[in-house]
Write a protein that holds these residues in place. Structure first.
Motif, PDB file in Angstrom:
ATOM      1  N   GLY A   1       0.786  -1.230   0.000  1.00 12.54           N
ATOM      2  CA  GLY A   1       0.000   0.000   0.000  1.00 12.54           C
ATOM      3  C   GLY A   1       0.814   1.273   0.000  1.00 12.54           C
ATOM      4  O   GLY A   1       0.241   2.365   0.007  1.00 12.54           O
TER       5      GLY A   1
ATOM      6  N   SER B   1      -3.700   2.789  -3.628  1.00 13.76           N
ATOM      7  CA  SER B   1      -4.338   2.777  -2.303  1.00 13.76           C
ATOM      8  C   SER B   1      -5.243   3.984  -2.130  1.00 13.76           C
ATOM      9  O   SER B   1      -6.351   3.873  -1.599  1.00 13.76           O
TER      10      SER B   1
ATOM     11  N   VAL C   1       1.905   7.102   0.422  1.00 12.34           N
ATOM     12  CA  VAL C   1       0.827   6.157   0.150  1.00 12.34           C
ATOM     13  C   VAL C   1       0.722   5.936  -1.351  1.00 12.34           C
ATOM     14  O   VAL C   1       0.789   6.882  -2.135  1.00 12.34           O
TER      15      VAL C   1
ATOM     16  N   ARG D   1      -8.428   3.474  -4.133  1.00 12.18           N
ATOM     17  CA  ARG D   1      -9.361   2.578  -3.440  1.00 12.18           C
ATOM     18  C   ARG D   1     -10.026   3.287  -2.265  1.00 12.18           C
ATOM     19  O   ARG D   1     -11.225   3.093  -2.004  1.00 12.18           O
TER      20      ARG D   1
ATOM     21  N   VAL E   1      -4.830   5.173   6.741  1.00 10.15           N
ATOM     22  CA  VAL E   1      -3.915   4.708   5.695  1.00 10.15           C
ATOM     23  C   VAL E   1      -2.976   5.793   5.224  1.00 10.15           C
ATOM     24  O   VAL E   1      -1.916   5.521   4.706  1.00 10.15           O
TER      25      VAL E   1
END
Length: 218
Positions: free
Chosen positions: A73, A90, A86, A93, A127
């Motif tokens: 990721g 990723s 990142v 998504r 994330v």
């Protein structure tokens, strides 16, 4: 199971003096040149096939610069002093998941849209760790929420009245409400940003990724 099976691959790569990282069946091997990468790719494929009876997935395997590959990721920037960031896939998504989360909110009160989703938004936001993309994603979420409001207001008279209620001067509010542009364009316009600034979303409980990351860094 993959850790048990591929432990032998780890030992082989260590024996050869390669720098590598592996998580389950996902591995990156770092070499100095593209030619060396091709050579190592071929030799690792032979080792997997002959020694471990495994087939290398060629569709997911390639020789490329570190800034062109994502891993778990994340990816590296192309700078001389590379930075971890990142991965684009990723982020894509994440935006798709956020879009689905917000799509079902149409027709609801704004507070009811934000509050029950705050925890889920917070988990999704974990994330991200870059200021540039966190700020961009923050703005995109607010844009989506303003778009929901613009659709809910429906009629030009309702839009003008709500814009004035939120502090927009009457002439500008009426002109903006009747400009004929679509909801997405209007929800990103300066008058909607002025009427619905970040501090309003903060009061409503919308989680800011960038503020969260900065708070963790203090």
């Amino acid at each position: 199971m993959s850790n048990i099976l591929l432990n032998e691959l780890d030992r082989e790569l260590e024996r050869r003096g390669h720098r590598f990282v592996r998580y389950a069946d996902d591995a990156n091997i770092n070499v100095r040149s593209h030619r060396a990468g091709e050579r190592v790719m071929a030799s690792v494929e032979r080792f997997l096939s002959r020694r471990l009876k495994l087939t290398l997935n060629r569709e997911k395997s390639r020789v490329a610069g570190s800034w062109m590959c994502d891993y778990l990721g994340y990816e590296m920037s192309w700078h001389q002093q590379p930075r971890l960031r990142v991965a684009t896939t990723s982020l894509r998504r994440l935006r798709d998941r956020l879009g689905k989360l917000l799509r079902v909110a149409r027709g609801q009160e704004l507070a009811n849209t934000i509050e029950p989703r705050a925890a889920r938004l917070g988990r999704l936001f974990q994330v991200d760790s870059r200021q540039r993309c966190t700020g961009t994603l923050d703005g995109w979420v607010r844009h989506k929420l303003r778009c929901i409001l613009w659709r809910q207001w429906k009629h030009p008279s309702t839009r003008a009245r709500n814009l004035m209620r939120l502090g927009i001067e009457e002439g500008r509010a009426r002109k903006s409400a009747t400009n004929g542009r679509g909801p997405w364009w209007n929800s990103g316009a300066s008058y909607m940003n002025q009427a619905l600034p970040k501090k309003l979303w903060d009061r409503l409980g919308l989680i800011s990724i960038l503020d969260t990351i900065n708070g963790l860094a203090v």
